[in-house]
Design a protein around this motif. Structure first.
Motif, PDB file in Angstrom:
ATOM      1  N   ILE A   1      44.239  42.288  61.351  1.00  0.00           N
ATOM      2  CA  ILE A   1      44.470  40.895  60.694  1.00  0.00           C
ATOM      3  C   ILE A   1      43.663  40.570  59.433  1.00  0.00           C
TER       4      ILE A   1
ATOM      5  N   LEU B   1      45.877  40.155  56.338  1.00  0.00           N
ATOM      6  CA  LEU B   1      46.367  38.788  56.067  1.00  0.00           C
ATOM      7  C   LEU B   1      45.318  38.053  55.519  1.00  0.00           C
ATOM      8  N   THR B   2      44.195  38.102  56.097  1.00  0.00           N
ATOM      9  CA  THR B   2      43.064  37.003  55.776  1.00  0.00           C
ATOM     10  C   THR B   2      42.602  37.540  54.337  1.00  0.00           C
TER      11      THR B   2
ATOM     12  N   GLY C   1      57.129  43.230  57.977  1.00  0.00           N
ATOM     13  CA  GLY C   1      57.125  41.811  58.165  1.00  0.00           C
ATOM     14  C   GLY C   1      58.393  40.962  58.565  1.00  0.00           C
TER      15      GLY C   1
ATOM     16  N   ALA D   1      52.360  41.785  63.393  1.00  0.00           N
ATOM     17  CA  ALA D   1      51.886  40.461  63.404  1.00  0.00           C
ATOM     18  C   ALA D   1      51.338  40.165  62.020  1.00  0.00           C
ATOM     19  N   SER D   2      50.390  40.961  61.452  1.00  0.00           N
ATOM     20  CA  SER D   2      49.732  40.725  60.382  1.00  0.00           C
ATOM     21  C   SER D   2      50.685  40.614  59.083  1.00  0.00           C
ATOM     22  N   LYS D   3      51.790  41.421  59.052  1.00  0.00           N
ATOM     23  CA  LYS D   3      52.784  41.136  57.817  1.00  0.00           C
ATOM     24  C   LYS D   3      53.779  40.216  57.998  1.00  0.00           C
TER      25      LYS D   3
ATOM     26  N   GLY E   1      52.522  37.361  59.296  1.00  0.00           N
ATOM     27  CA  GLY E   1      51.971  36.222  58.838  1.00  0.00           C
ATOM     28  C   GLY E   1      51.670  36.368  57.308  1.00  0.00           C
ATOM     29  N   LEU E   2      51.678  37.590  56.584  1.00  0.00           N
ATOM     30  CA  LEU E   2      51.560  37.671  55.389  1.00  0.00           C
ATOM     31  C   LEU E   2      52.820  37.196  54.473  1.00  0.00           C
TER      32      LEU E   2
ATOM     33  N   GLY F   1      54.690  34.853  55.742  1.00  0.00           N
ATOM     34  CA  GLY F   1      54.990  33.466  55.920  1.00  0.00           C
ATOM     35  C   GLY F   1      53.934  32.643  55.009  1.00  0.00           C
ATOM     36  N   PHE F   2      52.575  33.455  54.898  1.00  0.00           N
ATOM     37  CA  PHE F   2      51.737  32.950  53.835  1.00  0.00           C
ATOM     38  C   PHE F   2      52.463  33.086  52.493  1.00  0.00           C
TER      39      PHE F   2
END
Length: 241
Positions: A113, A117-118, A147, A159-161, A163-164, A166-167
């Motif tokens: 993550i 993502l961060t 994603g 989950a990270s992708k 999130g990416l 959505g970001f």
């Protein structure tokens, strides 16, 4: 409606030492952009820089550990101060972990993550003030088909992708008023060194090449200022492998 013409001059590419990031850096340098090469390994970045320069392009090397989130904002600001700003950001750096969620450690979950993502969030935050001031900028977030579609044993990566993605979509909505264009690029399997460390029996000859993905990024960057592709999925002709 008319749009002021401004060609991008400086690009920042993360994960630029190999794979998609290296191919993107080479493609953008061929278009005449000066490229800031960001990754952990200075020797690998110097090799990419040398390849770019041998082809008549310009690049600068910035060995930064993107997973060191505490130090990252300061490192990015120092990069921008030295590099002179940023017209194009390609958030490409990423890491994968293969294994069931039921036995995934918290530290491994956070590692995926943090980088996928961060770190992308912090890179975008770093370049936004300059892009807003000049009312121009392109941000390409290299997401993944993961994603948009879940795959077993790739839970943290998915989950990270997700999130990416959505970001990226939220960032596009917030920044269009400032002249900043944001694209979510979702490639399927790409034949990169990531697969060297994954014990999965795929036919890598059927995967996308990093150069094909880089060609798409180069196309997105040179779109007329009044146009943007906000979400693009690029798949191998063989489908999801």
């Amino acid at each position: 409606m008319s749009f002021e013409t401004k060609l991008p001059e400086r690009a920042l590419v993360t994960g630029a030492s190999r794979g998609i990031g290296k191919a993107v850096a080479l493609a953008l340098a061929q278009q005449g952009l000066t490229v800031a090469l960001v990754a952990r390994s200075q020797p690998d970045l110097l090799a990419v820089q040398a390849e770019i320069q041998a082809k008549g392009g310009k690049a600068e090397v910035f060995p930064i550990d993107l997973a060191d989130l505490t130090a990252l904002p300061q490192r990015l600001q120092a990069l921008l101060d030295r590099f002179g700003g940023c017209d194009v950001l390609v958030n490409n750096a990423g890491v994968a972990h293969v294994g069931p969620l039921a036995t995934l450690s918290l530290s491994e979950w956070q590692r995926v993550i943090d980088l996928n993502l961060t770190a992308a969030f912090l890179c975008a935050q770093a370049v936004l003030p300059g892009m807003r001031q000049q009312r121009f900028g392109v941000i390409v977030n290299v997401v993944s088909i993961a994603g948009k579609r879940a795959f077993p044993n790739w839970g943290a990566y998915c989950a990270s992708k997700f999130g990416l993605l959505g970001f990226s979509q939220a960032l596009a909505e917030e920044e269009r008023q400032h002249g900043i264009r944001v694209t979510s690029l979702c490639p399927g399997a790409v034949n990169t060194p990531l697969w060297d460390r994954v014990e999965v029996d795929f036919d890598r000859s059927q995967m996308l090449s990093p150069e094909w993905v880089a060609d798409v990024v180069a196309y997105l960057v040179r779109l007329p200022r009044g146009a943007v592709v906000e979400d693009l999925t690029l798949m191998p002709a063989a489908g999801a492998l």
